[in-house]
Scaffold this motif. Structure first.
Motif, mmCIF file in Angstrom:
data_model
loop_
_atom_site.group_PDB
_atom_site.id
_atom_site.type_symbol
_atom_site.label_atom_id
_atom_site.label_comp_id
_atom_site.label_asym_id
_atom_site.label_seq_id
_atom_site.Cartn_x
_atom_site.Cartn_y
_atom_site.Cartn_z
ATOM 1 N N PRO A 436 0.799 -1.227 0.000
ATOM 2 C CA PRO A 436 0.000 0.000 0.000
ATOM 3 C C PRO A 436 0.834 1.281 0.000
ATOM 4 O O PRO A 436 0.417 2.295 -0.558
ATOM 5 N N SER A 437 2.018 1.240 0.595
ATOM 6 C CA SER A 437 2.847 2.445 0.633
ATOM 7 C C SER A 437 3.417 2.788 -0.737
ATOM 8 O O SER A 437 3.951 3.886 -0.929
ATOM 9 N N GLN A 438 3.313 1.859 -1.706
ATOM 10 C CA GLN A 438 3.764 2.116 -3.069
ATOM 11 C C GLN A 438 2.595 2.317 -4.034
ATOM 12 O O GLN A 438 2.790 2.450 -5.227
ATOM 13 N N ALA A 439 1.370 2.333 -3.490
ATOM 14 C CA ALA A 439 0.196 2.525 -4.333
ATOM 15 C C ALA A 439 0.204 3.937 -4.916
ATOM 16 O O ALA A 439 0.950 4.819 -4.479
ATOM 17 N N GLU A 441 -0.503 7.681 -5.681
ATOM 18 C CA GLU A 441 -0.863 8.789 -4.797
ATOM 19 C C GLU A 441 -2.306 9.199 -5.037
ATOM 20 O O GLU A 441 -2.788 9.214 -6.165
ATOM 21 N N ARG A 446 -3.117 4.363 -0.195
ATOM 22 C CA ARG A 446 -1.863 5.122 -0.082
ATOM 23 C C ARG A 446 -1.966 6.195 0.993
ATOM 24 O O ARG A 446 -1.025 6.403 1.779
ATOM 25 N N ASP A 450 0.472 6.338 4.244
ATOM 26 C CA ASP A 450 1.302 7.513 4.527
ATOM 27 C C ASP A 450 1.025 8.063 5.920
ATOM 28 O O ASP A 450 1.946 8.476 6.637
ATOM 29 N N THR A 622 6.700 6.449 -5.784
ATOM 30 C CA THR A 622 7.480 5.842 -4.706
ATOM 31 C C THR A 622 8.260 4.661 -5.245
ATOM 32 O O THR A 622 7.704 3.565 -5.425
#
Length: 770
Positions: A436-439, A441, A446, A450, A622
């Protein structure tokens, strides 16, 4: 095979109305089946036999309340305030009650009682437990979860919804259609005929429509990863257009040689169609070969794409000649049709008298007009041309081949060194499943990731679950204490959460919080450290799971399978090309070129998507590890496509060499006749794949980019530059094959040599058969 395809092509041309009607019936039937039986795709990356999967199975059996998908609602107070303020606390407690009452939810955890607040009191986590897996959660349930918390928002806090439940299938919008539009423009430029371009595109779209409809109809009985349909669409479009392009180009060539349209269609399917069938089979074998890795979701993905390619091949050798029957001479440029009409006394579409004299005039006019338009004959051959007129400029492919032969040694050295340097970043390639942190923006997943990283640290996005199971509650309690002692002081470990016990208190679930995010190298190290430190606890079955652990297990298994699969594909390429070209050196050269393509593609993709160089140009917000299945999938697809271009270019070289031309002249001839079509095919395929780079989903974006890059590198640098240089350097030795090996190898006759011999010996008899 060529003779069989020749008859099939002529039969489809002659019975074109029936063939088109049958394909339309098939398309409608499959479309209806897709609407009636379409099931949901999944984002599940289950891997039977791994520790993480065994732990999930144990949870489902012993602790069903904890085996469903989880949601994480992140709440943040305005800067300078805390969530302990009475107004905020009341709003958050109301949100907990609202979340617990949502459809599909079995409970929600109050962050105040669970102490899920940051030390400064500004951030809180509300854990929401669903009663089913993430891929089984309905869109209505997901929407209700995402829309919850309006009262909390009105109170002034920030609310973001994340967790496993927010992993929805990637959507295909309209941006990828840009690649199809570019492909149509390339077809128009290549053919100089709107009819030929439109017919080729229509043929490909019907094929991909039938393939996709059949695939969706099967989703009710097979579990299909959400990426599989998009991959099948991407590949089906690309190969469908290319295969139609090859056959249509050969058909136009036969028309310029003076053949009747029906005969031209039959021979184009018999010759170019043989190459298409061979290329399609290689792609299908490579994709179906993904099953040897023994990963269910990857097997389903490979078979889905292979099925779409199979439909594209079938459409190309049956529906396309039928469409050619309707188009007839309209597949030629307007100038060729005008000269034909003037020579035969017929209309511009080829309708007119059908006597022998008329046919002879038609053939002569078409031959002259087509060759004149393509620049392959001298202008002095034109009617009325004077003997002092200069010849038409030679086609680029011939000039390019002569230049490559002249500079072959520096071309080979620079090509190999250049591609080798570009492949260097591949040595640092890291793999993971989507995070999810690379989904993209702006997406809810995301935003939640974040906010979690901002308040709690990146490790809370990659929480692990440690399952401890014994035969009694007392043993479980003792085992949990031993686990805590064993994990004390583990590097990269932030905390071990208190155990959550099953109803019979024999199974405990402990939360493991890493220091860094799910895709960090330190988190991967932590997973191995936790497993090593808890492996020796007596009387307890201790296993580590969670999305992060599953991703690491999948990535490691795929990494271990990659060399085996690469060796399988390379060995297959050598064997198949040995059958086609009756040569030892040409297949070895082709395999080496394929390795150069794969290495360069990996290197550049890692440099951009993982290391972040020029990432903004492709919309990567990301940078991070590549998706786990990208390398092995890329090898399978590029293998088939590389063999496609190899066969189309080198088969003409071999054909001319066998018919008496010198080794160097054969290279020039093969490049001269094939460069234009291969260039168009590569541009089309690159454009179609590149269109998917515009999709926000990072997984689809990376796959589209890698495939577009791989096709461009293989077609333009390897096949059209390094290959002719190497073959010209080999000279006559390029076509050497030991006699004993030549006797035992079957003759697949890709270029239809037996067909030409048969037609030359008994053309009338062949026509009667058809």
């Amino acid at each position: 095979m060529a003779t069989l395809l020749y008859r099939l092509g002529r039969g489809s041309f002659r019975r074109r109305k029936l063939v088109v009607a049958l394909w339309l019936v098939v398309l409608v039937a499959l479309g209806g089946a897709a609407v009636a039986f379409k099931g949901a795709t999944t984002n599940d990356f289950a891997l039977p036999g791994t520790e993480s999967q065994r732990a999930l199975d144990a949870l489902a059996r012993e602790f069903p309340a904890a085996s469903g998908a989880t949601g994480t609602i992140v709440v943040a107070a305005p800067e300078g305030k805390t969530l302990t303020d009475p107004s905020f606390a009341a709003a958050i407690k109301g949100l907990v009650k609202e979340a617990a009452s949502l459809p599909g939810v079995v409970g929600a955890v109050d962050p105040y009682s669970a102490q899920a607040l940051t030390p400064d009191g500004r951030y809180a986590l509300i854990q929401v437990q669903f009663d089913k897996r993430a891929d089984e959660v309905t869109e209505e349930e997901r929407a209700a979860y995402e829309e919850s918390g309006q009262a909390a928002l009105d109170s002034g806090v920030q609310v973001e919804h994340g967790g496993e439940v927010m992993s929805s299938p990637p959507e295909v919008g309209g941006t990828e259609a840009i690649g199809v539009v570019i492909a149509l423009v390339v077809l128009l430029i290549t053919f100089g005929s709107l009819v030929a371009a439109g017919m080729t595109m229509l043929n490909a779209l019907i094929g991909v429509g039938a393939g996709m409809a059949g695939l969706f109809a099967l989703t009710s009985v097979i579990e299909l990863n959400s990426t599989a349909p998009i991959l099948a669409l991407m590949l089906g479009l690309a190969v469908g257009i290319d295969y139609s392009l090859f056959i249509t180009s050969r058909h136009r060539q036969h028309l310029t040689e003076g053949l009747d349209p029906e005969e031209a269609a039959g021979r184009s399917v018999g010759t170019a169609g043989s190459a298409v069938v061979f290329a399609g089979i290689t792609v299908i074998i490579a994709l179906a070969g993904l099953s040897v890795v023994n990963i269910p979701f990857l097997t389903a993905m490979g078979l889905a794409a292979a099925g779409t390619v199979a439909v594209a091949v079938l459409v190309a050798v049956t529906l396309l000649p039928a469409l050619l029957g309707f188009a007839r001479l309209r597949v030629l440029p307007r100038k060729a049709r005008t000269e034909l009409a003037a020579a035969s006394g017929a209309g511009p579409h080829g309708a007119g008298p059908h006597g022998a004299a008329t046919h002879a005039a038609e053939h002569a006019a078409v031959e002259h007009a087509g060759k004149h338009a393509s620049g392959e004959v001298a202008a002095a051959d034109s009617p009325g041309a004077g003997k002092h007129e200069k010849p038409v400029k030679e086609a680029f492919g011939f000039r390019w081949a002569r230049l490559i032969i002249k500079l072959r040694v520096p071309v080979i050295i620079l090509g190999i060194l250049g591609l080798g340097l570009l492949a260097i970043p591949a040595k640092d390639m890291r793999l993971s499943l989507p995070d999810p942190s690379q989904a993209a923006e702006g997406t809810p997943a995301r935003a939640a990731a974040d906010l979690i990283s901002e308040g709690f640290g990146p490790g809370f996005n990659g929480r692990l679950a440690l399952v401890v199971a014994t035969d009694s509650p007392e043993q479980t309690g003792a085992a949990v204490q031993k686990v805590n002692q064993a994990l004390a002081g583990t590097p990269n470990l932030v905390a071990v959460a208190p155990p959550n016990l099953s109803p019979d208190r024999q199974t405990a679930l402990l939360g493991i919080i890493p220091k860094d995010g799910p895709t960090a190298a330190s988190t991967e190290t932590l997973v191995h450290d936790v497993r090593d430190r808890t492996a020796g606890i007596d009387g307890a079955d201790v296993s580590l799971t969670g999305q992060t652990a599953i991703g690491i297990d999948v990535s490691e298994k795929l990494s271990h399978a990659l060399p085996i699969y690469l060796a399988l594909v390379v060995g297959l390429s050598v064997l198949l090309l040995m059958l086609v070209f009756r040569s030892i050196l040409v297949p070895l050269k082709a395999a080496a070129g394929f390795l150069l393509t794969v290495g360069t593609t990996f290197g550049i993709t890692v440099w951009i998507f993982q290391e972040g160089h020029l990432a903004d140009l492709v919309g990567v917000s990301t940078p991070g590890p590549l998706v786990s299945f990208l390398p092995i999938l890329l090898i399978g697809i590029l293998f088939g496509l590389a063999m496609d271009y190899e066969v189309f270019l080198v088969s003409r070289m071999r054909e001319d060499f066998v018919h008496g031309e010198g080794a160097q002249e054969a290279v020039v001839s093969g490049m001269g006749h094939g460069a234009r079509v291969v260039t168009a095919a590569a541009l089309i395929m690159t454009s179609v794949f590149a269109g998917f780079v515009l999709i926000d989903d990072p997984t689809i974006k990376s796959v589209g980019f890698a495939l577009a890059l791989g096709v461009a590198v293989d077609a333009f640098i390897v096949r059209m530059t390094i290959v002719p240089a190497v073959i010209s350097l080999f000279g006559r030795a390029a076509w050497w094959l030991p006699r004993w090996l030549n006797r035992i190898l079957p003759n697949v006759d890709i270029e239809g040599e037996k067909l030409r011999e048969h037609l030359a010996e008994a053309p009338e008899k062949e026509l009667e058969k058809v």
